[in-house]
Design an enzyme around this catalytic site. Structure first.
Site, PDB file in Angstrom:
ATOM      1  N   THR A  83       0.856  -1.177   0.000  1.00  0.00           N
ATOM      2  CA  THR A  83       0.000   0.000   0.000  1.00  0.00           C
ATOM      3  C   THR A  83       0.891   1.226   0.000  1.00  0.00           C
ATOM      4  OG1 THR A  83      -1.419   1.369   1.456  1.00  0.00           O
ATOM      5  CG2 THR A  83      -0.173  -0.376   2.501  1.00  0.00           C
ATOM      6  N   CYS A 197      -1.237   5.210  -5.677  1.00  0.00           N
ATOM      7  CA  CYS A 197      -2.094   4.357  -4.855  1.00  0.00           C
ATOM      8  C   CYS A 197      -2.119   3.015  -5.565  1.00  0.00           C
ATOM      9  CB  CYS A 197      -3.494   4.934  -4.714  1.00  0.00           C
ATOM     10  SG  CYS A 197      -4.566   3.945  -3.669  1.00  0.00           S
TER      11      CYS A 197
END
Length: 230
Positions: A83, A197
């Site tokens: 992440t 992202c």
């Protein structure tokens, strides 16, 4: 044999892509039936997202640090935090374990520098775009300046990530909106675009921008395989 600990689930859609990429790249490097030696701890993202929204970053870091310790105890020789946003708590993870954390910014920055670029646009969650843990590392360690979308653009990018991409909901209208936002960043001087992202590469890619695109998920996976095979 080295063993990579993958700390994922944020979201499951991007972690699934990480798993595919890690194994694909590993097999391409070694050939035959090879697959990457991995340990995966997948968290419940609803709990992490709630802590993000309430600003309880230290508590979120504690949860991930506990998971990282478990991966180390199970034999992992390095941690891949799957992440971008939760690299805000990377220092907590690094303090919690005695093995390296393969930081997502570093591989991306190295690719940007290899392309000869110094100023890039960033698409990411609002946390990543608006706080300094990500853009600051790019600037201070690698001399890379970052441009983020305007307030309306940041809101749309963030909403699409959480309401759509994390749920594996891919919409043409959202792809078009991201294209518009990237075009605006280029007009404002971005020489390239970071897909900052890990879900964004599900929606847009190099074909959607007129400048180089840096997919953090792919670059992170590449760096991890480099570590496995070093």
């Amino acid at each position: 044999m080295k063993l990579l600990g993958v700390l994922g689930g944020m979201s499951w859609t991007s972690t699934a892509e990480y798993y595919r990429l890690l194994n694909t790249i590993y097999a391409q490097r070694l050939g035959g039936l090879h697959s990457a030696p991995l340990l995966l701890h997948s968290v419940d993202f609803a709990e992490i997202a709630a802590l993000q929204n309430s600003g309880e970053w230290e508590r979120a870091g504690e949860l991930l640090a506990g998971a990282a310790r478990g991966l180390e105890q199970a034999g992992a020789g390095a941690i891949l935090l799957a992440t971008n946003t939760m690299h805000k708590v990377a220092p907590q993870l690094e303090e919690a374990v005695n093995i390296p954390l393969l930081h997502i910014v570093d591989g991306t920055a190295q690719a940007i520098k290899a392309a000869g670029l110094t100023r890039v646009g960033l698409l990411a969650t609002a946390f990543t775009m608006e706080q300094d843990f990500y853009t600051g590392r790019l600037r201070e360690r690698f001399g890379i300046d970052t441009i983020v979308p305007d307030a309306a653009g940041r809101a749309d990018v963030h909403r699409i990530i959480y309401d759509e991409l994390c749920r594996n909901d891919l919409r043409p209208s959202s792809r078009q909106r991201y294209r518009e936002i990237m075009a605006d960043l280029v007009q404002r001087g971005a020489q390239g675009i970071i897909l900052g992202c890990t879900e964004i590469m599900l929606l847009v890619g190099p074909q959607d921008a007129g400048v180089p695109v840096f997919d953090t998920t792919g670059l992170h996976a590449e760096a991890a395989v480099n570590w496995l095979l070093a």
